[in-house]
Write a protein that holds these residues in place. Structure first.
Motif, PDB file in Angstrom:
ATOM      1  N   GLN A  65       0.826  -1.208   0.000  1.00  0.00           N
ATOM      2  CA  GLN A  65       0.000   0.000   0.000  1.00  0.00           C
ATOM      3  C   GLN A  65       0.865   1.266   0.000  1.00  0.00           C
ATOM      4  O   GLN A  65       0.511   2.278  -0.616  1.00  0.00           O
ATOM      5  N   ALA A  66       1.997   1.192   0.699  1.00  0.00           N
ATOM      6  CA  ALA A  66       2.913   2.335   0.699  1.00  0.00           C
ATOM      7  C   ALA A  66       3.458   2.606  -0.692  1.00  0.00           C
ATOM      8  O   ALA A  66       3.636   3.767  -1.098  1.00  0.00           O
ATOM      9  N   LYS A  67       3.728   1.548  -1.453  1.00  0.00           N
ATOM     10  CA  LYS A  67       4.204   1.720  -2.835  1.00  0.00           C
ATOM     11  C   LYS A  67       3.142   2.410  -3.677  1.00  0.00           C
ATOM     12  O   LYS A  67       3.453   3.257  -4.519  1.00  0.00           O
ATOM     13  N   VAL A  68       1.872   2.062  -3.449  1.00  0.00           N
ATOM     14  CA  VAL A  68       0.777   2.718  -4.171  1.00  0.00           C
ATOM     15  C   VAL A  68       0.730   4.206  -3.825  1.00  0.00           C
ATOM     16  O   VAL A  68       0.570   5.068  -4.699  1.00  0.00           O
ATOM     17  N   ALA A  69       0.867   4.516  -2.523  1.00  0.00           N
ATOM     18  CA  ALA A  69       0.864   5.923  -2.088  1.00  0.00           C
ATOM     19  C   ALA A  69       2.033   6.680  -2.709  1.00  0.00           C
ATOM     20  O   ALA A  69       1.900   7.845  -3.111  1.00  0.00           O
ATOM     21  N   GLN A  70       3.172   6.038  -2.779  1.00  0.00           N
ATOM     22  CA  GLN A  70       4.366   6.687  -3.324  1.00  0.00           C
ATOM     23  C   GLN A  70       4.215   6.974  -4.812  1.00  0.00           C
ATOM     24  O   GLN A  70       4.694   7.996  -5.308  1.00  0.00           O
ATOM     25  N   ASP A  71       3.526   6.092  -5.528  1.00  0.00           N
ATOM     26  CA  ASP A  71       3.354   6.254  -6.976  1.00  0.00           C
ATOM     27  C   ASP A  71       2.172   7.139  -7.336  1.00  0.00           C
ATOM     28  O   ASP A  71       1.948   7.425  -8.522  1.00  0.00           O
ATOM     29  N   SER A  72       1.403   7.575  -6.329  1.00  0.00           N
ATOM     30  CA  SER A  72       0.232   8.394  -6.597  1.00  0.00           C
ATOM     31  C   SER A  72       0.645   9.753  -7.161  1.00  0.00           C
ATOM     32  O   SER A  72       1.558  10.409  -6.660  1.00  0.00           O
ATOM     33  N   ARG A  73      -0.034  10.164  -8.216  1.00  0.00           N
ATOM     34  CA  ARG A  73       0.277  11.466  -8.826  1.00  0.00           C
ATOM     35  C   ARG A  73      -0.475  12.607  -8.154  1.00  0.00           C
ATOM     36  O   ARG A  73      -0.219  13.774  -8.448  1.00  0.00           O
ATOM     37  N   GLN A  74      -1.421  12.274  -7.305  1.00  0.00           N
ATOM     38  CA  GLN A  74      -2.169  13.289  -6.573  1.00  0.00           C
ATOM     39  C   GLN A  74      -1.567  13.431  -5.174  1.00  0.00           C
ATOM     40  O   GLN A  74      -1.594  12.481  -4.385  1.00  0.00           O
ATOM     41  N   PHE A  75      -1.043  14.592  -4.895  1.00  0.00           N
ATOM     42  CA  PHE A  75      -0.311  14.799  -3.636  1.00  0.00           C
ATOM     43  C   PHE A  75      -1.179  14.514  -2.419  1.00  0.00           C
ATOM     44  O   PHE A  75      -0.789  13.755  -1.530  1.00  0.00           O
ATOM     45  N   LEU A  76      -2.372  15.114  -2.352  1.00  0.00           N
ATOM     46  CA  LEU A  76      -3.216  14.944  -1.172  1.00  0.00           C
ATOM     47  C   LEU A  76      -3.662  13.499  -1.019  1.00  0.00           C
ATOM     48  O   LEU A  76      -3.710  12.963   0.091  1.00  0.00           O
ATOM     49  N   ARG A  77      -3.980  12.851  -2.147  1.00  0.00           N
ATOM     50  CA  ARG A  77      -4.377  11.449  -2.097  1.00  0.00           C
ATOM     51  C   ARG A  77      -3.214  10.588  -1.598  1.00  0.00           C
ATOM     52  O   ARG A  77      -3.391   9.705  -0.751  1.00  0.00           O
TER      53      ARG A  77
END
Length: 612
Positions: A65-77
């Motif tokens: 899940q952390a990898k997903v957060a790291q790859d997110s292009r939306q900062f707040l998300r």
């Protein structure tokens, strides 16, 4: 990892022929820990392995899940996902530490601890005392399994590490996780400048207790964390990745410090080591900039220029390399390129960079010190850069450009995008209170504009600007009178000392223009007022003395000279206060370079005939 263990040592207890999690507290468990005893019946066969599998799966799920957060292009998300992961690790660690410490569980528990610390430090953009407490608790848990807790608690983290690593030879299954935790400890100590503790830790990790090297870079290169097993729990960042980050950060910090202290050859070597390591783009820009500074000071401007060009390639303009480029071009005598660099610097400092998605790793940037004024990476604010550009134009005789830049500076200081100068002037004249630092900084800008008119030879306009400056200055209030606490000065207010020196500078400047206009009577008034405001100011006294001598007011001139002589013999006050950079520079402009020589001539021509 052992497949079987004594269940009683893990907190399991038989209840009516079935196995349950024991509700008996261990190590002072709180209410949250008691929730482990849900009284859910579990088969005794494979019980321990089943729980470990569940906890390990939870850890691996959180890492993914952390990898997903790291790859997110939306900062707040991405930030929200990262916070969710952090809370997940917190809850999992709470569950693991709710049981008595046991060797079979510790590899997973230490791994979860490392992931939790990594998430906390990355989201907070730095290490805090909380991370040190997390590490200490983990080390205590390891020692509990060896029945070695107690007096060692008084030894602090260094003593705990010595004890834990002493038992590592019989706890081989813990080695990868312990080295991972040691990497985080090293990052914490590096970021807080605890280099002695860091050196001793690395010596212990390397097994070098006798005749050990104290070279931090050598110790980091020598450190070889054991490889993790293929079926080990997932980690956000392993020990070897941490080692590479530590090596780059240490080389960079060491090189920067060596540059500041003047050890240029050593600084060059350390910085080149940093540039060849694991260097993300923002850090590489910093390293190239500092290398440019180092080479410029070593008398190698062409190589310095190559590094600065490399720093500016492949990205938006960044302040420090542009400022260093202006210094280099000034040294080379390339005025056009110097001013162009300063103009680009002003533009670069006006850009607001949008936040990027969190990396959720311990990166080199987290381990670097914040630039201080002695650092080549300190480039100040946009208004400071604009002032530097304006003053350089003034120094090289481009007075019209300087005047234009000073007007821009005024608009910046007032934070007005149009700028509506007549209205601003009227607001300042009326003593508008909307901006508490408005009066002092507007007056400072009028002072600089007056200097620009002086350079253009426009005495009438210069006197007008100096008069405007003085009118505002006598309305301005020192920061400790109406501006609240001293911390408000950081928001733009001037200290009472700075205001006093600013008034003296404006009076002397206007007085010099009266002298240039052959109006000695008006000049005498300004110089006399400046001396009354600041009796110890030798520049003000010198100009007053010159005017009295020119007006043939011999007795007053002699009295003033004796006063200057008496002041020179008194112990000088410790100037613990500091003036704004623009004011220090301005005062140097109105200081006569041959003041002391003229004072000696005055003594010869005016005093000696009196003694005959």
């Amino acid at each position: 990892m052992q497949k079987r263990t004594d269940l009683s040592s893990l907190g399991w207890g038989p209840r009516r022929g079935r196995a349950y999690l024991s509700a008996a507290p261990s190590r002072g468990l709180g209410p949250a820990s008691a929730t482990l005893s849900h009284q859910t019946p579990l088969g005794s066969s494979g019980l321990h392995a089943s729980c470990l599998d569940l906890w390990r799966e939870k850890n691996d799920q959180l890492v993914r899940q952390a990898k997903v957060a790291q790859d997110s292009r939306q900062f707040l998300r991405g930030q929200q996902l990262a916070q969710d992961v952090l809370e997940g690790f917190r809850g999992l660690l709470h569950s693991l530490q709710g049981l008595p410490a046991a060797v079979p569980v510790l590899p997973l528990e230490l791994t979860v601890t490392c992931n939790f610390i990594t998430m906390k430090a990355s989201l907070a953009q730095g290490f805090t005392e909380n991370q040190a407490q997390d590490i200490q608790q983990s080390l205590e848990r390891v020692l509990e399994t060896q029945k070695q807790l107690g007096p060692r608690l008084e030894c602090g983290l260094r003593g705990l590490w010595d004890s834990v690593l002493h038992y590592s030879s019989v706890l081989l299954e813990l080695l990868p996780a312990l080295h991972h935790l040691a990497g985080l400890q090293a990052a914490l100590w590096l970021s807080t400048d605890c280099l002695g503790d860091l050196t001793l830790l690395l010596q212990t990790l390397n097994g070098n207790q006798s005749e050990a090297s104290e070279d931090l870079l050598h110790l980091l290169k020598t450190w070889s964390p054991p490889a993790e097993e293929s079926d080990a729990p997932l980690t956000l960042q392993d020990a070897r990745g941490l080692r590479d980050v530590l090596l780059t950060a240490s080389a960079y910090r060491q090189g920067l410090q060596e540059l500041i202290t003047g050890s240029l050859p050593k600084a060059l070597s350390s910085l080149q080591e940093a540039a060849s390591g694991l260097c993300p783009r923002p850090v590489l820009v910093q390293v190239y900039t500092v290398l440019g500074t180092c080479l410029r000071k070593m008398g190698n401007p062409q190589r310095a220029l190559l590094y600065l060009v490399a720093a500016l390639k492949g990205g938006s303009p960044w302040g420090p390399p542009l400022l260093e480029a202006s210094r280099l071009y000034q040294q080379l005598g390339n005025t056009a390129a110097e001013l162009e660099s300063l103009e680009l610097l002003v533009d670069a400092l006006s850009v607001t960079h949008s936040p990027e998605a969190p990396q959720l790793l311990i990166e080199v940037e987290l381990l670097l010190p914040q630039p201080n004024p002695a650092s080549p990476l300190h480039c100040g604010t946009q208004s400071q850069a604009k002032y530097l550009l304006a003053s350089r134009c003034l120094q090289i005789g481009r007075a019209e450009d300087a005047a234009e830049h000073y007007l821009d500076l005024l608009a910046l200081l007032l934070d007005d995008s149009e700028p509506k100068m007549p209205q601003l002037w009227e607001d300042a004249r009326k003593g508008t209170k909307e901006s508490p630092h408005c009066l002092s900084w507007v007056s400072a800008t009028y002072l600089l504009q007056g200097r620009a008119w002086v350079q253009l030879g426009a005495q009438k306009e210069a006197i007008s600007e100096f008069s405007r400056c003085l009118e505002l200055l006598f309305q301005a209030t020192p920061k400790d009178k109406e501006q609240g606490p001293a911390s408000s000065c950081e928001q733009g207010c001037m200290s009472d000392v700075a205001l006093q020196q600013l008034r003296v500078a404006a009076l002397i400047s206007r007085g010099l223009q009266w002298v240039a206009s052959d109006q000695d009577t008006k000049a005498l008034q300004d110089f006399l007022l400046s001396v009354q405001m600041c009796p110890g100011n030798r520049d003000a006294s010198f100009h007053l003395l010159q005017t009295l001598r020119r007006m043939d007011r011999r007795d007053e001139a002699i009295a003033l000279w004796w006063s200057l002589e008496a002041q020179a013999k008194l112990p000088q006050e410790n100037a613990a206060w500091s003036l704004p950079l623009f004011l220090e520079t301005y005062l140097s402009w109105i200081r006569s370079p041959d003041r002391e020589t003229l004072l000696e001539e005055f003594q010869t021509s005016l005093l000696e005939p009196c003694d005959l």
